[in-house]
Write a protein that holds these residues in place. Structure first.
Motif, short mmCIF file in Angstrom:
data_model
loop_
_atom_site.label_atom_id
_atom_site.label_comp_id
_atom_site.label_asym_id
_atom_site.label_seq_id
_atom_site.Cartn_x
_atom_site.Cartn_y
_atom_site.Cartn_z
N GLU A 198 0.79 -1.23 0.00
CA GLU A 198 0.00 0.00 0.00
C GLU A 198 0.83 1.28 0.00
N GLY A 199 2.14 1.12 -0.06
CA GLY A 199 2.98 2.31 -0.10
C GLY A 199 3.43 2.76 1.28
N ALA A 200 4.54 3.46 1.31
CA ALA A 200 5.10 3.90 2.58
C ALA A 200 4.16 4.87 3.30
N GLY A 201 3.37 5.59 2.52
CA GLY A 201 2.45 6.53 3.14
C GLY A 201 1.36 5.86 3.95
N ALA A 202 1.14 4.59 3.66
CA ALA A 202 0.08 3.86 4.37
C ALA A 202 0.56 3.27 5.68
N LEU A 203 1.84 3.44 5.96
CA LEU A 203 2.37 2.91 7.22
C LEU A 203 1.78 3.68 8.39
N SER A 204 1.16 2.95 9.29
CA SER A 204 0.66 3.55 10.52
C SER A 204 0.65 2.48 11.60
N LEU A 205 0.57 2.91 12.84
CA LEU A 205 0.53 1.93 13.92
C LEU A 205 -0.61 0.96 13.69
N PHE A 249 23.24 -5.72 -9.36
CA PHE A 249 22.43 -4.78 -8.59
C PHE A 249 21.06 -4.60 -9.24
N LEU A 250 21.08 -4.35 -10.52
CA LEU A 250 19.81 -4.13 -11.20
C LEU A 250 18.97 -5.41 -11.23
N ALA A 251 19.65 -6.55 -11.33
CA ALA A 251 18.91 -7.81 -11.31
C ALA A 251 18.14 -7.94 -10.00
N GLU A 252 18.79 -7.51 -8.94
CA GLU A 252 18.13 -7.56 -7.63
C GLU A 252 16.92 -6.63 -7.61
N VAL A 253 17.10 -5.44 -8.13
CA VAL A 253 15.98 -4.49 -8.18
C VAL A 253 14.84 -5.07 -9.01
N ARG A 254 15.19 -5.68 -10.13
CA ARG A 254 14.15 -6.21 -11.02
C ARG A 254 13.45 -7.41 -10.42
N SER A 255 14.11 -8.08 -9.49
CA SER A 255 13.47 -9.26 -8.91
C SER A 255 12.33 -8.89 -7.97
N ASP A 256 12.36 -7.68 -7.47
CA ASP A 256 11.27 -7.21 -6.60
C ASP A 256 11.18 -5.68 -6.67
N PRO A 257 10.74 -5.18 -7.80
CA PRO A 257 10.77 -3.73 -8.02
C PRO A 257 9.97 -2.97 -6.98
N ARG A 258 8.81 -3.50 -6.66
CA ARG A 258 7.94 -2.85 -5.70
C ARG A 258 8.65 -2.57 -4.39
N ARG A 259 9.27 -3.61 -3.89
CA ARG A 259 9.94 -3.48 -2.60
C ARG A 259 11.02 -2.42 -2.64
N PHE A 260 11.78 -2.44 -3.71
CA PHE A 260 12.85 -1.44 -3.85
C PHE A 260 12.29 -0.04 -3.96
N GLU A 261 11.26 0.07 -4.74
CA GLU A 261 10.63 1.38 -4.97
C GLU A 261 10.07 1.94 -3.67
N ARG A 262 9.41 1.09 -2.93
CA ARG A 262 8.83 1.54 -1.66
C ARG A 262 9.90 1.93 -0.66
N LEU A 263 10.99 1.18 -0.68
CA LEU A 263 12.08 1.50 0.24
C LEU A 263 12.67 2.87 -0.10
N ALA A 264 12.77 3.13 -1.40
CA ALA A 264 13.26 4.45 -1.82
C ALA A 264 12.30 5.54 -1.37
N GLU A 265 11.03 5.24 -1.46
CA GLU A 265 10.02 6.20 -1.02
C GLU A 265 10.18 6.47 0.49
N LEU A 266 10.33 5.38 1.22
CA LEU A 266 10.48 5.53 2.67
C LEU A 266 11.72 6.34 3.02
N THR A 267 12.78 6.12 2.27
CA THR A 267 14.00 6.88 2.51
C THR A 267 13.79 8.36 2.25
N ALA A 268 13.10 8.66 1.16
CA ALA A 268 12.82 10.06 0.85
C ALA A 268 11.99 10.69 1.96
#
Lengths: 204, 204
Positions: free
Chosen positions: A31-38, A99-118
């Motif tokens: 659901e995206g990093a924005g959906a993180l809540s207690l 590195f990119l192979a890893e990203v491509r294996s689970d793009p969502r997870r990587f993308e969300r992590l980048a979002e969380l970092t931002a």
DNA sequence: GTCTATAGGTCGATAGAC
DNA sequence: GTCTATCGACCTATAGAC
């Protein structure tokens, strides 16, 4: 250590934290990093939301722990294999490829992590966690690079610069691929990044 | 068209939107993209929060408009000057240099915009706006490259690959510098990204 | 479980513009 | 008078903290 899913056998804080972080990852990926809540995390884990606050002390602490664990995991997987003991250009191309192979294996997870970092970077409470993440990232690159140097029996005139350039290339590559998902160009783009723009074919 | 700041002389929607977007930028730069809300923007502009909703229809529309305007402005400034008509490697190095100079001239703004983009990418309502942004970015690179080709009277065997590589290098460079703020290495890192890792000095 | 703060959105009324 | 911009109040949902 019990493994049952639905019972609640009074886990220790450490175990509980682990379980809640797993739930947090699921929420974030789906659901995206924005959906993180207690509450969203608690619901996913099947516990009272109060418990999440109890286990981490605050939402910021939860996010910091999440960021820490996930970025470390990712980095460990990405840079797991050492650089091939060939020329630096070849070694870097290989590293970017895996590195990119890893990203491509689970793009969502990587993308969300980048979002969380931002997200974290813009928060006073989390900016340190974000800094620690990128420092760990650079450290891991440095280790691989030093191993490569040892294998080849050489030294790099400016190790820090090479680390920075790899850092930038890997990050930009991931960002580029995530926005375009252009599988057809992956090989060639990596080739240009590792080999430089001087090697691009120019026709009259 | 009145210019008074504090009165409210019944602006037209277009003017009002412009003013509200200016306020939104201020909020974003000073408090982060996460602090963007109808209320924070309204307060900054000195109007009722209802008016922001009225002017844009929804918060998502506000953010989309903000993303659109800001990314276009940034891109226009960054890629304003054409690539020097030298070798591709030199031209790319120059482009990366002026790109990073732009980032360094207002790091906060660039950082926040990146944050907003990450936010948008995770939102169903905004994912299209985020896509449009990166498409416009690539288009601008393409234009500069074609101009360079015309100046030199040459063609690139794989234009799309070069665009992608520049896209990745620029993005990674900005990301790297924003996390490290390492001014001392800027020149050298750009040199490696443009010239490739094959040119790095290796000592026995 | 409850309290409180905040956020997005909406309704009715009002006031300036034409 | 009509249209549109504007406002203050209100509703509801959500989220963090205790």
């Amino acid at each position: 250590m019990k493994e049952e899913a639905q019972s609640r056998p009074y886990l220790g804080v450490t175990e509980r934290r682990r379980q809640l972080l797993d739930a947090a990852v699921e929420v974030m990926v789906e659901e995206g990093a924005g959906a993180l809540s207690l509450r969203s995390v608690a619901q996913r884990a099947g516990v009272a939301h109060r418990l999440v606050n109890y286990a981490f002390g605050s939402k910021a602490a939860l996010v910091a722990a999440l960021l820490d664990r996930e970025s470390e995991r990712l980095a460990a997987r990405v840079w797991a294999e050492p650089l091939p003991a060939e020329t630096l250009e070849v070694a870097v191309a290989a590293a970017l490829g895996s590195f990119l192979a890893e990203v491509r294996s689970d793009p969502r997870r990587f993308e969300r992590l980048a979002e969380l970092t931002a997200l974290a970077r813009a928060s006073d409470a989390l900016v340190d966690a974000a800094r620690a993440e990128s420092a760990a990232y650079r450290l891991m690159i440095a280790e691989r690079l030093e191993l490569w140097c040892a294998q080849r029996g050489v030294r790099l005139a400016s190790l820090q610069v090479v680390i920075s350039a790899i850092h930038a290339a890997a990050d930009g590559l991931a960002e580029w691929w995530l926005t375009t998902r252009d599988d057809a160009q992956v090989e060639e783009v990596i080739g240009v990044l590792a080999g430089g723009f001087g090697g691009v074919r120019v026709m009259q």
